[in-house]
Design a protein around this motif. Structure first.
Motif, PDB file in Angstrom:
ATOM      1  N   UNK A   1       0.855  -1.197   0.000  1.00 29.52           N
ATOM      2  CA  UNK A   1       0.000   0.000   0.000  1.00 29.52           C
ATOM      3  C   UNK A   1       0.893   1.251   0.000  1.00 29.52           C
ATOM      4  N   UNK A   2       0.726   2.090  -1.005  1.00 37.24           N
ATOM      5  CA  UNK A   2       1.547   3.301  -1.107  1.00 37.24           C
ATOM      6  C   UNK A   2       0.930   4.423  -0.268  1.00 37.24           C
ATOM      7  N   UNK A   3       1.823   5.228   0.314  1.00 38.69           N
ATOM      8  CA  UNK A   3       1.370   6.373   1.099  1.00 38.69           C
ATOM      9  C   UNK A   3       2.384   7.505   0.957  1.00 38.69           C
ATOM     10  N   UNK A   4       1.928   8.722   1.265  1.00 35.93           N
ATOM     11  CA  UNK A   4       2.786   9.912   1.216  1.00 35.93           C
ATOM     12  C   UNK A   4       2.865  10.512   2.619  1.00 35.93           C
ATOM     13  N   UNK A   5       4.067  10.884   3.040  1.00 31.97           N
ATOM     14  CA  UNK A   5       4.201  11.587   4.314  1.00 31.97           C
ATOM     15  C   UNK A   5       4.957  12.896   4.091  1.00 31.97           C
ATOM     16  N   UNK A   6       4.580  13.950   4.799  1.00 30.84           N
ATOM     17  CA  UNK A   6       5.335  15.203   4.703  1.00 30.84           C
ATOM     18  C   UNK A   6       6.659  15.080   5.452  1.00 30.84           C
ATOM     19  N   UNK A  24       6.206   2.665  -0.193  1.00 32.68           N
ATOM     20  CA  UNK A  24       5.493   1.438  -0.537  1.00 32.68           C
ATOM     21  C   UNK A  24       5.810   0.459   0.585  1.00 32.68           C
ATOM     22  N   UNK A  25       4.875   0.323   1.517  1.00 31.70           N
ATOM     23  CA  UNK A  25       5.173  -0.398   2.746  1.00 31.70           C
ATOM     24  C   UNK A  25       6.151   0.435   3.560  1.00 31.70           C
ATOM     25  N   UNK A  26       7.295  -0.149   3.913  1.00 33.87           N
ATOM     26  CA  UNK A  26       8.277   0.611   4.683  1.00 33.87           C
ATOM     27  C   UNK A  26       9.457   1.069   3.812  1.00 33.87           C
TER      28      UNK A  26
END
Length: 372
Positions: free
Chosen positions: A1-6, A60-62
């Motif tokens: 699961x892809x995610x975006x962090x500032x 993507x994951x860690x």
């Protein structure tokens, strides 16, 4: 699961700076940026006093799979009477979904800041710093303060809907393969300039502070017609000058002066990227500092970084004198090749002058734009 962090913490900033090292680990033409320089650029550079930047990391994951910075350059918008936003520090695996996620996040951040105009890039922070996406010339490393990227980046950027804004050209000379007319005519050209009380001299490093004040005015007026140009504030120019002073060779830092007024300058820099590419992960300590200190004498190339003449003094032969002196000194020092750039693709005057002295357009960079 892809995610975006500032990017907000020191740990995240370090990861942001280091990501390209992992991405390009097996690319022989990749040159790592010095960590300390990138950290300062992203945190304490005077740009941040009047403008805003937010970095983002894609996971993507860690595992980090991309990065981008959304940039609100208020100085650009005020100077050009627009309401645009920029992206920079873009690096990504070859995956359109990840690229789209990064660009969408940057777009939304800019929209939240009230941007309604164009979305432009890549720039790190403006055209006064490294900018443009490499689209031609992947067979050699970048020279000092030029960008580098994988060939697939253009597909990712265009896949999100960006189109061409303008192309930037870098020019190459190999060894003594240049037209030496400007060198042969140097004395005659200088004598002609002297009749107008114009002399060519080296930048005075002993009075560098005073020189910087004069050079700032020339810089901000000589390039004011360039696409995307933003005048540097006093603090920004001083920051740039302080960094450049550390690597300046006086034989390649020249000014044209009339009655004490600097009307033009030409600046070429030894290509320290020849050393930087050997410094693992851009870390000067513990061993990188020695590579930097002892590698200078082995540098074999030069980048003609800037050459500008203020309005009213163009086409007088000043440009030829500056080029001629740089070429003369380049030859005397036994350097093997040189790059000039970048220049705008539509700057016919300067491009034809470079072609006349056998400059080869060997790399091309592209600025992209789309409507927010």
């Amino acid at each position: 699961m892809k995610k975006i962090i500032p990017v907000n913490s020191k740990k995240e900033l370090t990861a942001f700076i280091d990501f390209p090292h992992d991405l390009y680990r097996d690319d022989p033409n990749y040159v790592p940026e010095l960590f300390i320089a990138q950290r300062d650029l992203l945190t304490i550079h005077p740009f941040h006093k009047h403008n805003k930047l937010q970095g983002f990391l894609a996971y993507d994951g860690d595992k980090i799979v991309g990065r981008i910075a959304a940039i609100l350059n208020n100085s650009h918008n005020e100077y050009n009477h627009v309401n645009d936003g920029f992206f920079g520090f873009f690096d990504c695996i070859n995956d359109q979904e990840t690229a789209n996620l990064l660009f969408t996040t940057a777009t939304n951040w800019l929209k939240d800041k009230g941007v309604t105009g164009k979305f432009l890039g890549p720039v790190n922070f403006s055209t006064n710093e490294p900018c443009g996406l490499l689209i031609e010339g992947f067979d050699s490393p970048p020279v000092l303060m030029q960008t580098y990227n994988a060939a697939y980046y253009a597909q990712l950027i265009e896949g999100f809907g960006f189109g061409k804004d303008v192309d930037l050209i870098a020019w190459h000379w190999d060894g003594n393969n240049y037209d030496d007319k400007s060198v042969r005519l140097l004395n005659a050209l200088q004598e002609r300039l002297k009749r107008n009380n114009i002399i060519i001299r080296k930048v005075d490093l002993k009075n560098f502070k005073e020189e910087t004040v004069k050079l700032r005015s020339v810089y901000n007026s000589a390039w004011d017609q360039n696409t995307g140009f933003v005048p540097l504030s006093d603090e920004e120019f001083d920051y740039l000058a302080k960094d450049l002073k550390l690597i300046l060779d006086p034989d390649f830092a020249l000014v044209a002066e009339q009655d004490g007024k600097i009307v033009a300058f030409g600046l070429a820099l030894l290509n320290y990227n020849e050393i930087f590419r050997t410094i693992k992960n851009g870390r000067l300590f513990p061993t990188g500092i020695f590579k930097l200190l002892f590698g200078k004498k082995k540098i074999q190339s030069l980048r003609i970084y800037a050459l500008g003449v203020i309005d009213g003094y163009r086409k007088m032969g000043i440009e030829a004198c500056l080029y001629g002196t740089i070429i003369k000194n380049y030859t005397a020092k036994g350097l093997k090749w040189a790059e000039a750039g970048w220049t705008l693709e539509h700057n016919t005057l300067i491009n034809e002058a470079i072609i006349a002295i056998k400059g080869d357009p060997y790399k091309k960079y592209r600025m992209y734009q789309k409507q927010i």
